[in-house]
Design a protein around this motif. Structure first.
Motif, PDB file in Angstrom:
ATOM      1  N   ASP A   1      -0.076  -0.265  -5.248  1.00  0.00           N
ATOM      2  CA  ASP A   1      -1.360  -0.035  -5.112  1.00  0.00           C
ATOM      3  C   ASP A   1      -1.912   0.596  -6.263  1.00  0.00           C
ATOM      4  O   ASP A   1      -1.520   1.918  -6.567  1.00  0.00           O
ATOM      5  CB  ASP A   1      -0.980   1.248  -3.794  1.00  0.00           C
ATOM      6  CG  ASP A   1      -2.293   1.720  -3.151  1.00  0.00           C
ATOM      7  OD1 ASP A   1      -3.211   1.457  -3.904  1.00  0.00           O
ATOM      8  OD2 ASP A   1      -2.109   2.258  -1.842  1.00  0.00           O
ATOM      9  N   LYS A   2      -2.867   0.273  -6.541  1.00  0.00           N
ATOM     10  CA  LYS A   2      -3.504   0.860  -7.779  1.00  0.00           C
ATOM     11  C   LYS A   2      -4.253   2.229  -7.756  1.00  0.00           C
ATOM     12  O   LYS A   2      -4.416   2.919  -8.497  1.00  0.00           O
ATOM     13  CB  LYS A   2      -4.681  -0.254  -8.172  1.00  0.00           C
ATOM     14  CG  LYS A   2      -4.238  -1.738  -8.831  1.00  0.00           C
ATOM     15  CD  LYS A   2      -3.324  -1.571  -9.894  1.00  0.00           C
ATOM     16  CE  LYS A   2      -2.730  -2.793 -10.381  1.00  0.00           C
ATOM     17  NZ  LYS A   2      -1.650  -2.841 -11.280  1.00  0.00           N
ATOM     18  N   ALA A   3      -4.776   2.184  -6.322  1.00  0.00           N
ATOM     19  CA  ALA A   3      -5.331   3.626  -6.173  1.00  0.00           C
ATOM     20  C   ALA A   3      -4.362   4.603  -5.760  1.00  0.00           C
ATOM     21  O   ALA A   3      -4.510   5.970  -6.307  1.00  0.00           O
ATOM     22  CB  ALA A   3      -6.185   3.523  -4.722  1.00  0.00           C
ATOM     23  N   GLN A   4      -2.988   4.504  -5.350  1.00  0.00           N
ATOM     24  CA  GLN A   4      -2.065   5.343  -5.359  1.00  0.00           C
ATOM     25  C   GLN A   4      -0.635   4.787  -5.783  1.00  0.00           C
ATOM     26  O   GLN A   4      -0.022   4.233  -5.111  1.00  0.00           O
ATOM     27  CB  GLN A   4      -1.933   5.974  -4.004  1.00  0.00           C
ATOM     28  CG  GLN A   4      -3.144   6.588  -3.363  1.00  0.00           C
ATOM     29  CD  GLN A   4      -2.758   7.266  -1.994  1.00  0.00           C
ATOM     30  OE1 GLN A   4      -2.898   6.654  -0.984  1.00  0.00           O
ATOM     31  NE2 GLN A   4      -2.439   8.515  -2.041  1.00  0.00           N
TER      32      GLN A   4
ATOM     33  N   THR B   1       0.776  -1.219   0.056  1.00  0.00           N
ATOM     34  CA  THR B   1      -0.139   0.049  -0.019  1.00  0.00           C
ATOM     35  C   THR B   1       0.846   1.183  -0.050  1.00  0.00           C
ATOM     36  O   THR B   1       2.238   1.157   0.395  1.00  0.00           O
ATOM     37  CB  THR B   1      -0.678   0.129   1.161  1.00  0.00           C
ATOM     38  OG1 THR B   1      -0.368   0.127   2.499  1.00  0.00           O
ATOM     39  CG2 THR B   1      -1.617  -1.193   1.246  1.00  0.00           C
ATOM     40  N   TYR B   2       0.337   2.406  -0.386  1.00  0.00           N
ATOM     41  CA  TYR B   2       1.054   3.502  -0.678  1.00  0.00           C
ATOM     42  C   TYR B   2       1.515   4.039   0.822  1.00  0.00           C
ATOM     43  O   TYR B   2       2.574   4.652   1.303  1.00  0.00           O
ATOM     44  CB  TYR B   2       0.317   4.570  -1.077  1.00  0.00           C
ATOM     45  CG  TYR B   2       1.065   5.891  -1.271  1.00  0.00           C
ATOM     46  CD1 TYR B   2       1.828   6.201  -2.453  1.00  0.00           C
ATOM     47  CD2 TYR B   2       0.802   7.105  -0.300  1.00  0.00           C
ATOM     48  CE1 TYR B   2       2.696   7.403  -2.417  1.00  0.00           C
ATOM     49  CE2 TYR B   2       1.654   8.117  -0.489  1.00  0.00           C
ATOM     50  CZ  TYR B   2       2.420   8.334  -1.398  1.00  0.00           C
ATOM     51  OH  TYR B   2       3.297   9.637  -1.387  1.00  0.00           O
ATOM     52  N   ARG B   3       0.544   3.746   1.827  1.00  0.00           N
ATOM     53  CA  ARG B   3       0.671   4.118   3.285  1.00  0.00           C
ATOM     54  C   ARG B   3       1.878   3.618   3.803  1.00  0.00           C
ATOM     55  O   ARG B   3       2.874   4.142   4.551  1.00  0.00           O
ATOM     56  CB  ARG B   3      -0.496   3.919   3.996  1.00  0.00           C
ATOM     57  CG  ARG B   3      -0.461   4.229   5.432  1.00  0.00           C
ATOM     58  CD  ARG B   3      -1.642   3.834   6.410  1.00  0.00           C
ATOM     59  NE  ARG B   3      -1.601   4.348   7.658  1.00  0.00           N
ATOM     60  CZ  ARG B   3      -2.601   4.012   8.563  1.00  0.00           C
ATOM     61  NH1 ARG B   3      -3.783   3.642   8.395  1.00  0.00           N
ATOM     62  NH2 ARG B   3      -2.488   4.458   9.743  1.00  0.00           N
ATOM     63  N   HIS B   4       1.944   2.001   3.529  1.00  0.00           N
ATOM     64  CA  HIS B   4       3.134   1.442   3.859  1.00  0.00           C
ATOM     65  C   HIS B   4       4.590   1.845   3.304  1.00  0.00           C
ATOM     66  O   HIS B   4       5.607   1.958   3.781  1.00  0.00           O
ATOM     67  CB  HIS B   4       2.951  -0.056   3.587  1.00  0.00           C
ATOM     68  CG  HIS B   4       4.055  -0.973   4.195  1.00  0.00           C
ATOM     69  ND1 HIS B   4       4.062  -2.301   3.901  1.00  0.00           N
ATOM     70  CD2 HIS B   4       5.050  -0.936   5.172  1.00  0.00           C
ATOM     71  CE1 HIS B   4       5.114  -2.812   4.706  1.00  0.00           C
ATOM     72  NE2 HIS B   4       5.699  -1.883   5.160  1.00  0.00           N
ATOM     73  N   PHE B   5       4.404   2.009   1.853  1.00  0.00           N
ATOM     74  CA  PHE B   5       5.524   2.597   1.208  1.00  0.00           C
ATOM     75  C   PHE B   5       6.113   4.027   1.865  1.00  0.00           C
ATOM     76  O   PHE B   5       7.182   4.386   1.682  1.00  0.00           O
ATOM     77  CB  PHE B   5       4.976   2.776  -0.246  1.00  0.00           C
ATOM     78  CG  PHE B   5       6.127   3.523  -1.187  1.00  0.00           C
ATOM     79  CD1 PHE B   5       7.272   2.852  -1.583  1.00  0.00           C
ATOM     80  CD2 PHE B   5       5.801   4.691  -1.651  1.00  0.00           C
ATOM     81  CE1 PHE B   5       8.134   3.865  -2.342  1.00  0.00           C
ATOM     82  CE2 PHE B   5       6.703   5.492  -2.467  1.00  0.00           C
ATOM     83  CZ  PHE B   5       8.048   4.755  -2.724  1.00  0.00           C
ATOM     84  N   ASP B   6       5.057   4.870   2.054  1.00  0.00           N
ATOM     85  CA  ASP B   6       5.568   6.084   2.865  1.00  0.00           C
ATOM     86  C   ASP B   6       5.980   6.166   4.237  1.00  0.00           C
ATOM     87  O   ASP B   6       6.913   6.564   4.460  1.00  0.00           O
ATOM     88  CB  ASP B   6       4.131   7.082   2.891  1.00  0.00           C
ATOM     89  CG  ASP B   6       4.406   8.446   3.036  1.00  0.00           C
ATOM     90  OD1 ASP B   6       5.327   8.911   2.371  1.00  0.00           O
ATOM     91  OD2 ASP B   6       3.845   9.133   3.850  1.00  0.00           O
TER      92      ASP B   6
END
Length: 325
Positions: A36-39, A5-10
């Motif tokens: 993450d397809k959404a972000q 997920t983008y949150r994890h990536f961030d």
């Protein structure tokens, strides 16, 4: 370590930025990254997560990565991942094959590449790719596996990943249709390959299979893996009546053939094919691993020895090695 997920990536750069928390990741040898397809975040991956902090990582698996647009510094930062020797790209999207080429070239110690079901937004002609590829640097790549690749991409990918300077010795096609016609440039691309694996690979007819093998001038080992349930109805990969004696056909250079998970009821066809090829190969080792226990091992052993045993140095039946000389 897995990122999906983008949150994890961030959050990961904060962990890696601290020496105290970074020490807990020293044992992680593999990165599993799912877009993450959404972000989408894969386009900035090497910039945000520096390879300088991932020197223990040896393998990366990307799933669904969107690389149709890349950060301008993507490739320069990707070179910091010098410890990576294995890369798997599953269902990733590229702008064009040159994008894939740039990724492979940036990983300077890459030895193994597994490419599964890729897609390309722009497809350049094969000859143009060959010309462009010649400008790329020498590589350390040794093993390439292509799986579920659209057949229209096969020549492009071979032109991108293989060359006269290529160090690739092992080439595998998995779950793959291969009704492509070899061209003059195929011999250049495949000239350094010594091991060819066809795992659930399909050909429309025998002659196509035979022609596919011809450009591999340095080929030593051919491994064919399939089970009966994967064969198209009414079709045999190795149909002996199509393998009529043709003194004009080019010789096959391999010296070792391995048939893995071969149903016994198909073995008669394979033996007939190899018997017909006896004067067109330098076969020394014949290896069979059955899909199920054959009804009469002695019968198959006798059949193989009578067919082409005179030219073999070793016969292997389900792991049992028999020296014929």
């Amino acid at each position: 370590m897995s990122i999906s997920t983008y949150r994890h990536f961030d959050f990961v750069p904060r962990i890696l930025g601290s020496p105290k928390t970074r020490m807990y990741l020293r044992g992680h040898k593999q990165l599993l990254i799912t877009e993450d397809k959404a972000q989408p975040f894969c386009r900035t991956f090497p910039i945000r997560i520096s390879g300088h902090h991932q020197r223990q990582v040896e393998s990366i698996v990307f799933t669904g990565a969107d690389w149709t647009r890349l950060h301008p510094r993507f490739f320069s930062h990707l070179t910091c991942y010098w410890s990576i020797n294995e890369l798997a790209l599953h269902q990733c999207s590229f702008l064009k094959t040159r994008t894939l080429q740039g990724i492979v070239d940036a990983l300077i110690n890459l030895k193994t590449l597994h490419l599964r079901q890729p897609s390309f937004r722009q497809v350049l002609p094969f000859d143009h790719e060959i010309q462009s590829r010649a400008k790329s640097r020498d590589r350390t790549l040794q093993t390439v596996t292509l799986e579920y690749v659209d057949e229209s991409y096969i020549k492009l990918l071979c032109g991108t990943l293989l060359s006269d300077r290529s160090t690739v010795q092992v080439l595998c096609f998995t779950n793959q249709s291969l009704s492509i016609t070899p061209s003059a440039s195929s011999r250049i691309l495949f000239q350094n390959v010594t091991y060819l694996c066809l795992d659930m690979a399909y050909f429309q007819y025998f002659r196509q299979f035979r022609q596919f093998l011809e450009p591999f001038s340095q080929l030593k080992t051919v491994k064919i893996m399939y089970s009966l349930s994967w064969l198209p109805v009414g079709f045999s990969l190795l149909t002996p009546h199509n393998a009529v004696n043709d003194m004009h056909r080019k010789p096959l250079m391999f010296s070792h053939i391995c048939l893995d998970r071969l149903p016994p009821d198909r073995l008669e066809e394979v033996l007939a094919w190899l018997e017909g090829e006896a004067w067109h190969t330098s076969l020394e080792v014949f290896e069979i691993h059955f899909a199920r226990t054959p009804s009469d091992d002695v019968f198959w052993l006798d059949r193989a020895l009578r067919s082409f045993g005179w030219m073999l140095q070793e016969l292997v039946l389900d792991g049992q090695s028999l020296t014929t000389r």
